[in-house]
Design an enzyme around this catalytic site. Structure first.
Site, PDB file in Angstrom:
ATOM      1  N   ALA A 165      52.224 -87.336 -37.880  1.00 47.40           N
ATOM      2  CA  ALA A 165      51.077 -88.109 -37.411  1.00 47.40           C
ATOM      3  C   ALA A 165      51.410 -89.593 -37.347  1.00 47.40           C
ATOM      4  O   ALA A 165      50.876 -90.308 -36.493  1.00 47.40           O
ATOM      5  CB  ALA A 165      49.885 -87.881 -38.328  1.00 47.40           C
ATOM      6  N   ASN A 245      41.233 -90.483 -45.029  1.00 55.08           N
ATOM      7  CA  ASN A 245      42.125 -89.800 -45.973  1.00 55.08           C
ATOM      8  C   ASN A 245      41.776 -90.075 -47.425  1.00 55.08           C
ATOM      9  O   ASN A 245      42.164 -89.328 -48.300  1.00 55.08           O
ATOM     10  CB  ASN A 245      43.579 -90.194 -45.694  1.00 55.08           C
ATOM     11  CG  ASN A 245      43.771 -91.682 -45.699  1.00 55.08           C
ATOM     12  OD1 ASN A 245      42.888 -92.432 -45.302  1.00 55.08           O
ATOM     13  ND2 ASN A 245      44.904 -92.137 -46.171  1.00 55.08           N
ATOM     14  N   GLN A 273      43.765 -85.660 -40.997  1.00 53.17           N
ATOM     15  CA  GLN A 273      42.992 -85.001 -42.053  1.00 53.17           C
ATOM     16  C   GLN A 273      41.896 -84.112 -41.490  1.00 53.17           C
ATOM     17  O   GLN A 273      41.240 -83.400 -42.240  1.00 53.17           O
ATOM     18  CB  GLN A 273      42.342 -86.056 -42.960  1.00 53.17           C
ATOM     19  CG  GLN A 273      43.290 -86.972 -43.656  1.00 53.17           C
ATOM     20  CD  GLN A 273      44.044 -86.302 -44.779  1.00 53.17           C
ATOM     21  OE1 GLN A 273      43.737 -85.171 -45.162  1.00 53.17           O
ATOM     22  NE2 GLN A 273      45.058 -86.961 -45.297  1.00 53.17           N
ATOM     23  N   SER A 293      48.922 -83.754 -37.731  1.00 51.23           N
ATOM     24  CA  SER A 293      50.046 -83.577 -38.637  1.00 51.23           C
ATOM     25  C   SER A 293      50.115 -82.111 -39.041  1.00 51.23           C
ATOM     26  O   SER A 293      49.097 -81.473 -39.248  1.00 51.23           O
ATOM     27  CB  SER A 293      49.840 -84.455 -39.856  1.00 51.23           C
ATOM     28  OG  SER A 293      50.908 -84.269 -40.735  1.00 51.23           O
ATOM     29  N   SER A 294      51.333 -81.590 -39.167  1.00 48.90           N
ATOM     30  CA  SER A 294      51.480 -80.163 -39.489  1.00 48.90           C
ATOM     31  C   SER A 294      51.343 -79.896 -40.978  1.00 48.90           C
ATOM     32  O   SER A 294      50.789 -78.889 -41.390  1.00 48.90           O
ATOM     33  CB  SER A 294      52.842 -79.688 -38.981  1.00 48.90           C
ATOM     34  OG  SER A 294      53.339 -78.637 -39.736  1.00 48.90           O
ATOM     35  N   HIS A 295      51.830 -80.822 -41.800  1.00 48.68           N
ATOM     36  CA  HIS A 295      51.868 -80.511 -43.231  1.00 48.68           C
ATOM     37  C   HIS A 295      50.530 -80.694 -43.926  1.00 48.68           C
ATOM     38  O   HIS A 295      50.426 -80.458 -45.122  1.00 48.68           O
ATOM     39  CB  HIS A 295      52.967 -81.310 -43.942  1.00 48.68           C
ATOM     40  CG  HIS A 295      52.673 -82.769 -44.091  1.00 48.68           C
ATOM     41  ND1 HIS A 295      52.377 -83.340 -45.294  1.00 48.68           N
ATOM     42  CD2 HIS A 295      52.617 -83.750 -43.185  1.00 48.68           C
ATOM     43  CE1 HIS A 295      52.157 -84.637 -45.113  1.00 48.68           C
ATOM     44  NE2 HIS A 295      52.304 -84.901 -43.848  1.00 48.68           N
ATOM     45  N   THR A 333      65.541 -82.944 -28.845  1.00 48.40           N
ATOM     46  CA  THR A 333      65.429 -81.488 -28.929  1.00 48.40           C
ATOM     47  C   THR A 333      64.273 -81.104 -29.839  1.00 48.40           C
ATOM     48  O   THR A 333      64.122 -81.664 -30.926  1.00 48.40           O
ATOM     49  CB  THR A 333      66.736 -80.899 -29.483  1.00 48.40           C
ATOM     50  OG1 THR A 333      67.793 -81.261 -28.631  1.00 48.40           O
ATOM     51  CG2 THR A 333      66.648 -79.392 -29.598  1.00 48.40           C
ATOM     52  N   CYS A 420      50.591 -93.288 -49.856  1.00 48.65           N
ATOM     53  CA  CYS A 420      51.451 -94.401 -49.455  1.00 48.65           C
ATOM     54  C   CYS A 420      51.165 -95.636 -50.284  1.00 48.65           C
ATOM     55  O   CYS A 420      52.017 -96.476 -50.483  1.00 48.65           O
ATOM     56  CB  CYS A 420      51.247 -94.755 -48.002  1.00 48.65           C
ATOM     57  SG  CYS A 420      50.455 -93.508 -47.057  1.00 48.65           S
TER      58      CYS A 420
END
Lengths: 496, 88
Positions: A165, A245, A273, A293-295, A333, A420
């Protein structure tokens, strides 16, 4: 033991640096007279061993009443200790409970199952169009793209895979204004955005753009009238996050989208989120660009995506150029294993959306009720359930420092704000933007509830927090003064 | 046509695999999800629907077998809410 050392030191610092008209000496009498030297063997994570040693030492002290300097005793009057008062810790494991799903989520076993195929057999480059190895991975990537797009009701062609993200936010906030820089010079965002949005915006200021940071009200929501007023003729982009978040408030996306579309301004939302957790429809909400975001949805780390509208077309200058993959917007890739996992995670978010929602809501209410029953606590976020994501519970515990509470809660993995910024001891800028004072911003803790959180864990957390807040407050002279009915604001603190 | 006996056997087999997860959170989730899913689909009557649910369950059984095995290969310390097994 280490935790209480710090508190004791802090208290000494307070007592040294302040002269209070109130009879503080009585309050300070509760502090052990000796400052223990830092005990190295308790700094290991094994709470079992250290807890027993603490008990041994305390009992030793009781029997001999000697002034052993390695002994830490709870303040007089405290019926409990920091280490598990209600049970025998040696009969339980030592790994903390994970309650920080806003930072990242565990990978769902179903996602891992999908990804393993790619690490064992399907290793082709999805861009190799000359052989079957390429075709089979390309097919899987396109299936994943479709699942990712379906969650937000977009077209698969509008999804661009990125590294996360943060990259998506950078790409959009820098890319769109740069493309239109000849005519447009103004960007609007809010004060409570994620750091990567704020920093990208600051970067654009260096490039000659003007940025308006919209304030938020005490619930964390923006004022739509403010937004309308700040849109100018040369405004190119409005970037407002979907779910915050730190406090979990949901901005009124539909209304913002409507305002932006009426004024022909692009609307970007950071949905890291929010994606899969609250219903988002990019067409109904007039969203032109969106970061994913994937995680955060039980997918693999290191992958994200952004949605970029095709009709009406949103154009941008790519940050990464090269082979022209992903419509030329993000060359490089594609990471087929991660993308397949992300696709599966997105599919599961859709499949399980109702089930997860009900479950998370149930646990969230339980946690909230359990924690807000402690006196002098405050819920940060919106009271209106329509504007609050239940999986994020941010609570302030007055008269306690959030960091010392976190230190006392080694058995629960929590954060006092975004991952962060939690490394620095500065109070959260998000809570500051809500109008919270320093003390309140310092004493807040974020609890994240996800698919894999269990009811047993929530029960444990409620009991542990109740216990330790009581403990820390018993050590706090401020709390004692408040209990005696002294208004803290009326005290004249004099520093040296 | 899927027999009632087969469905019950599937339920039992799924739960058996779910219990094999070493990871506490995955184990509890699998148990809860299997239980709630069977409860939710209790009232299915059409043979096609039952067959679809059953086949889905068979696929999930294969997945659980693989993933619970992997979970046993990579183990970590027990969580603070997990009682340690005492060997007497």
């Amino acid at each position: 033991m280490y935790k209480s050392n710090i508190i004791v030191r802090n208290l000494h610092r307070i007592s040294n640096n302040t002269s209070i008209k109130h009879n503080l000496s009585r309050s300070l009498a509760t502090i052990p007279s000796t400052i223990p030297s830092t005990n190295t063997n308790s700094s290991t994570s094994s709470s079992t061993s250290s807890s027993t040693s603490t008990k041994d030492k305390i009992s030793q002290k009781d029997s001999t009443s000697s002034g052993n300097i390695n002994v830490v005793v709870p303040p007089s009057g405290a019926s409990i200790t920091l280490k598990s008062a209600t049970r025998d810790a040696s009969k339980f494991g030592t790994r903390p409970i994970y309650l920080d799903v806003q930072a990242t989520t565990p990978v769902d076993p179903r996602v891992l199952d999908k990804m393993l195929q790619f690490y064992t057999g399907l290793y082709g480059n999805p861009h190799s169009s000359t052989h079957a190895y390429g075709w089979e991975t390309d097919k899987e990537v396109e299936i994943a793209r479709e699942y990712v797009s379906k969650v937000i009701n977009a077209d698969p062609k509008e999804i661009i895979f990125t590294s996360g993200a943060t990259e998506s936010n950078n790409m959009i906030i820098k890319g769109i204004p740069r493309f239109y820089k000849k005519t447009k010079k103004h960007i609007i965002t809010t004060q409570t955005e994620h750091k990567c949005v704020l920093d990208s915006a600051r970067h654009m200021q260096d490039e000659g753009f003007e940025v308006t940071y919209l304030p938020v009200n005490e619930e964390g929501l923006i004022n739509l009238q403010d937004l309308k007023n700040s849109i100018r003729k040369d405004t190119i982009l409005v970037s407002i996050m979907a779910v915050n978040n730190e406090i979990g408030v949901i901005q009124p996306l539909k209304e913002i989208g409507k305002i932006c579309r009426e004024n022909k301004v692009f609307f970007h939302t950071d949905a890291a989120q929010a994606y899969g957790k609250i219903p988002i429809d990019v067409n109904e909400m007039n969203i032109d660009a969106l970061s994913i975001s994937s995680h955060k949805i039980y997918g693999p780390k290191g992958l994200g995506a952004c949605y970029i509208r095709r009709r009406p077309r949103v154009r941008l200058d790519p940050i990464i150029t090269g082979g022209g993959q992903e419509r030329g917007l993000r060359s490089g890739t594609l990471a087929a294993p991660l993308i397949a996992g992300f696709g599966e995670a997105a599919r599961l978010m859709m499949l399980e959306s109702n089930y997860d929602k009900n479950y998370i809501e149930k646990l969230s209410n339980k946690l909230k009720n359990g924690l807000l029953s402690i006196p002098s606590t405050q819920f940060n976020g919106s009271k209106n359930p329509n504007y609050q994501y239940p999986g994020c519970v941010n609570i302030s515990f007055a008269y306690i420092e959030g960091e010392s509470l976190l230190m006392a809660l080694k058995d629960i993995a929590l954060s006092s704000g975004s991952a962060c910024t939690s490394a620095s001891l500065e109070p959260s800028y998000v809570l500051h933007a809500l109008g919270a004072d320093d003390a309140l911003a310092h004493s807040s803790i974020r609890f994240g509830i996800g698919r894999f959180t269990t009811e047993e864990e929530v029960d444990y957390v409620i009991a542990a927090i109740n216990e330790r807040v009581e403990f820390l407050r018993k050590m706090s002279p401020l709390w004692e003064m408040v209990q005696e009915g002294i208004d803290l604001n009326s005290i004249e603190w004099s520093g040296h | 046509m899927v027999q009632q006996k087969q469905v019950l056997k599937l339920y039992k087999n799924l739960l058996e695999k779910a219990y094999k997860f070493d990871n506490y959170n995955f184990r509890e989730y699998a148990k809860r999800r299997i239980h709630d899913s069977f409860k939710e689909h209790k009232s299915l009557t059409k043979p096609e629907e039952i067959a679809q649910f059953y086949n889905n369950g068979i696929n999930n059984l294969a997945l659980l077998t693989r993933q619970s095995t992997i979970s046993q290969m990579y183990t970590f310390d027990k969580l603070v809410v997990e009682p340690l097994k005492q060997h007497k």
